[in-house]
Structures are given as C-alpha cells and as structure tokens.
Design an enzyme around this catalytic site. Structure first.
Site, PDB file in Angstrom:
ATOM      1  N   GLY A 130     -51.703  52.486   8.538  1.00 35.59           N
ATOM      2  CA  GLY A 130     -50.784  51.398   8.852  1.00 35.59           C
ATOM      3  C   GLY A 130     -50.450  51.376  10.326  1.00 35.59           C
ATOM      4  N   GLY A 132     -47.535  49.281  13.288  1.00 37.03           N
ATOM      5  CA  GLY A 132     -46.444  48.348  13.487  1.00 37.03           C
ATOM      6  C   GLY A 132     -45.957  48.413  14.917  1.00 37.03           C
ATOM      7  N   GLY A 133     -44.725  47.934  15.129  1.00 38.08           N
ATOM      8  CA  GLY A 133     -44.178  47.913  16.477  1.00 38.08           C
ATOM      9  C   GLY A 133     -44.005  49.301  17.060  1.00 38.08           C
ATOM     10  CG  PHE A 134     -42.739  53.950  15.882  1.00 36.21           C
ATOM     11  CD1 PHE A 134     -41.606  54.423  16.515  1.00 36.21           C
ATOM     12  CD2 PHE A 134     -43.742  54.854  15.554  1.00 36.21           C
ATOM     13  CE1 PHE A 134     -41.464  55.767  16.807  1.00 36.21           C
ATOM     14  CE2 PHE A 134     -43.615  56.188  15.850  1.00 36.21           C
ATOM     15  CZ  PHE A 134     -42.464  56.652  16.480  1.00 36.21           C
ATOM     16  N   GLY A 135     -45.859  52.064  16.401  1.00 30.61           N
ATOM     17  CA  GLY A 135     -47.141  52.675  16.726  1.00 30.61           C
ATOM     18  C   GLY A 135     -48.040  52.682  15.513  1.00 30.61           C
ATOM     19  CB  VAL A 137     -48.631  55.060   9.927  1.00 33.63           C
ATOM     20  CG1 VAL A 137     -48.244  56.143   8.921  1.00 33.63           C
ATOM     21  CG2 VAL A 137     -47.389  54.348  10.450  1.00 33.63           C
ATOM     22  CG  ASP A 249     -38.356  45.212  10.108  1.00 34.69           C
ATOM     23  OD1 ASP A 249     -38.403  43.982   9.901  1.00 34.69           O
ATOM     24  OD2 ASP A 249     -39.306  45.849  10.609  1.00 34.69           O
TER      25      ASP A 249
END
Length: 447
Positions: A130, A132-135, A137, A249
């Site tokens: 996965g 997302g905005g964080f980075g 996975v 979120d």
C-alpha cells in the site's frame, strides 16, 4: 552525509514508559526501534480482568448475544486504553477469536534498520502492500518468521523539515489499543529514514473488497459487521482514551479487513488529539482529509470536532451499501456525488436502485440498506449539532444487525414450511382429484 536525528519526544501516559532497547548492532547509526513497555504491577492488575476487557473492546461474541437478547437498544461499554499485552514483549494483533489474544512478533524490540531492510527484501517493490500521503507500506518477514507491516515515510517530507505526520502517528498510536484498530509495535529513526512498525492485516482494504479485487464479495451481513467494527473503533477514539482522538481520515482504503472479514481502522497520520480544555467546543486547525469524505462544515469553518469523523463515517456507510466511491466522475451528473444520489433514492422510496449490484435482493437485505441509509442521512447532516455521536451510531447498527438476524430466522422457518407443505398437498391432490394412490408396488413420480 546523513545525520542521525533525535527521536521525537513522546509523553507517556500513566503507567507507561518509553524505552530504547539495545540495537542488534553496535553501530550508532543503525537505528533502534522504540517500544512501549508497561510496569509489571499494571500488567498483573490488567491481566486479572483480561477476558472481560477483550469482550468489551470487541463488542462481539458473547457480549453481542447478551445485548441482542434485550428489547432496548444496546449500550456499548469500553475500557480506556486497556493493554492486552501480558509481557514486556510486543504482541501481534488478537486472534480471530474475540475473547483471546495471541502472541505476535517476538524480539521486535531488538530490531535495527538493517534488520528491517532485510525483512522487506531491501524495500523491494514486490513487498509493497500500500501507499499513501505518509509513504509506502511494505510487508516484512522478520528473522523468526513473524510478519509485520512497515510504513516507510517519504524522505522529501524530512528534507522540507516537516516530519509532522510521522510524529503525529506515533504519538497517537502510542496512546491507543483496541481490537478494531491496527496495532502499533514501535518506530525507528535512522538518518533520514522514518519507519513505523504496525500489525500486518493480510486480507486487503475494504475498498479492494468492494471493488472485487479481494475476496469473493461481501454480503450484507458481513458489511454490517464491518460497519459495527468501525463504529466501535471510532467510538473508542472519541470517548474512551485519556484525551479524545479525532481520526480525520475515515475512508474505505483506511479500513483493513481480516481473514474473518472483520475490520481494523488504520492510518493515523492525520489524527488529532483533542485539547485538554474541557470547555473547548472545537479545534481550529488546517483542513486535512480526503475529498468526498470531508465534513463540509469543517471545510468552511476550519473548526474540527468529533462530529467531523461522524460525517466521514456516514459517507462510509453509503459506500458500503452502494459499493460506489464517494465521488464517481464517470457517472451522470446527478450520480457523481454518491451520498447525495443515494439519499435521493432513499427519499423517493427507491432504495433498491441504490443497492450495490453485487448484493442479493431479498427483504432482509433491503431492510438493512434502508435503515443504514437513514443512519447515514443523520451522520451527514449539514451541522454537527444534528449529527449523532459515534456511540449512538454503534447502538443503532447493533439494532439493525439484530433485526437482520431475526428477519433471516423468520425467513428460514418460512422456507422450511414451504418445502414441507407442497409435498403433502401433492399427495392429497393425487388421491382426491386423480384417484392415484401411492402403494408399495406403485408410486407416482412427477414429470
């Protein structure tokens, strides 16, 4: 040259300390994992009420049956920040059996950045599960065979000097523990690398299941269970932590599905811990979230409350019964905004048109879809004062699930009667109208 940064300051809650365990290598730049440990006295005290707490936290199993035996709406009880760990080692998520927690990864408090790199195949693309905005996975298999999820932050966030989401997520994760929330194991800081270790949930996201990319399709009963799991998780965040936590979120791609088709809420990068001032009615903050799920009142006023999560949950309910994304750009103009379109179908008495085509059409499923859409309509009310609390949402969903099971039981009994009655009627018809008698030598067989 990368320089090792100091770890973010985490304020432990009562009975908790943050320890930096010895790294598996003596190199000071290797990075160590930080883990949450608890005193033995607290462990003994909480271990004695373990089974009760697990049942309360899950709101499944026996407690669900007890609640469903009462005529009135169930009242859900939770335990504040209850630990399910029985030793100083960090444990994996509870097993699929609600009343028992199983052991998880051993020795995670001794991992170094090099160990994590090896566990992910040097952050191989084949291990990406996965992003997302964080980075990104990754799935990681530790030396002892245990599997965890590794969240690796985007480096450019730190080059800009904005490690906000990383610190925010570990601060939030360190304060929570619930069987419907993804479990936190620790974090690593290594030069410009920031890594969070969390529970690995192998069965994809809710959005992947609704899209048909995972699993064999979710029936309405399974979707109801997922709704209730998410409602329990958010209720815990809002009401039963030391300081209320607003997720900010809530969306289908942040809901992970277990092998037993139960839900775990993930991704706390946008989460916000409420202020300690008991007189405060909201938090004034920059708007963060995902288009389609964002509370319009929060978007226009910059005032964040727990009812902003309720709005997002209402959108999620619509998504679960329709199967559609909140915004469908390829649909006709009147159908682009799924929540608005679905609630118009509800208002016009055309609930069946809003149902996910993958769902079976029967009286029980139609009843569930109609009642869930009615709850969703309350959740997405234009102002926060008109929206129910998450605890109230969970109670309503419990009642819907109870009605659904009762309806299925009635239908099952009726189907059994239908299967028996025509057979007896056919024998009577053959004898009275056609003069045909079944005997040992002759027996009438229908074409």
């Amino acid at each position: 040259m990368n320089q090792t940064r100091k770890s973010p300051v985490i304020r432990p809650g009562p009975g908790q300390v943050w320890n930096q365990s010895s790294s598996s290598t003596s190199n000071s730049n290797s990075g160590s994992i930080y883990v949450l440990q608890r005193s033995q006295s607290e462990q003994k005290k909480k271990r004695s009420i373990f089974s009760l707490i697990v049942r309360v936290l899950t709101c499944r199993g026996d407690i669900a049956h007890v609640a469903e035996d009462h005529a009135q709406t169930a009242s859900i009880q939770y335990s504040s920040r209850t630990s399910l760990r029985s030793s100083k080692k960090l444990y994996q998520s509870a097993s699929s059996t609600p009343s028992r927690a199983s052991d998880g990864p051993q020795g995670t408090d001794e991992l170094s950045f090099e160990d994590i790199s090896k566990a992910t195949g040097n952050f191989s693309a084949s291990n990406i599960i996965g992003q997302g905005g964080f980075g990104i996975v990754y799935k990681a298999t530790l030396k002892n065979g245990s599997v965890v999820a590794i969240k690796r932050a985007k480096k450019d966030n730190y080059e800009r000097g904005q490690p906000v989401e990383f610190k925010n997520e570990i601060q939030t994760l360190s304060k929570i523990e619930h069987l419907n929330l993804v479990r936190f194991y620790g974090y690593i800081e290594h030069g410009d690398e920031r890594i969070i270790l969390v529970e690995y949930v192998a069965n994809g996201t809710l959005r992947e299941h609704l899209d048909g990319k995972c699993g064999n399709g979710l029936e309405i009963g399974e979707r109801l269970d997922i709704m209730i799991d998410v409602a329990h998780a958010i209720t815990y965040l809002h009401t039963y932590t030391d300081q209320p936590i607003i997720h900010r979120d809530i969306k289908s791609s942040n809901i992970l599905i277990t092998d037993k088709l139960r839900a775990k809420v993930a991704d706390f990068g946008f989460a916000r811990i409420s202020v300690e001032d008991p007189t405060a009615t909201h938090i004034s903050t920059q708007v963060k979230g995902t288009a389609g799920y964002l509370d319009p009142e929060y978007l226009s006023t910059y005032q964040l409350t727990d009812r902003s999560d309720v709005y997002s949950f209402g959108v999620l309910l619509v998504e679960l019964v329709t199967g559609r994304l909140p915004i469908e750009l390829n649909k006709a103009p009147s159908e682009k905004l799924t929540t608005k379109w679905a609630l118009q179908r509800l208002k016009g008495g055309e609930v069946v048109l809003a149902m996910d085509p993958k769902l079976r059409r029967n009286p029980a499923s139609l009843m569930v879809v109609e009642k869930v859409l009615r709850l969703a309509r309350q959740c997405v009310a234009p102002t926060r004062q008109l929206r129910p609390s998450m605890k109230r949402c969970a109670e309503i969903l419990w009642r819907i699930r109870k009605d659904f099971h009762e309806h299925n039981d009635v239908m099952a009994a009726a189907n059994h009667s239908v299967q028996v009655a025509p057979q007896m009627g056919a024998i009577k018809n053959r004898r009275e109208f056609f003069g045909i008698e079944d005997s040992g030598n002759q027996r009438f067989q229908s074409a």
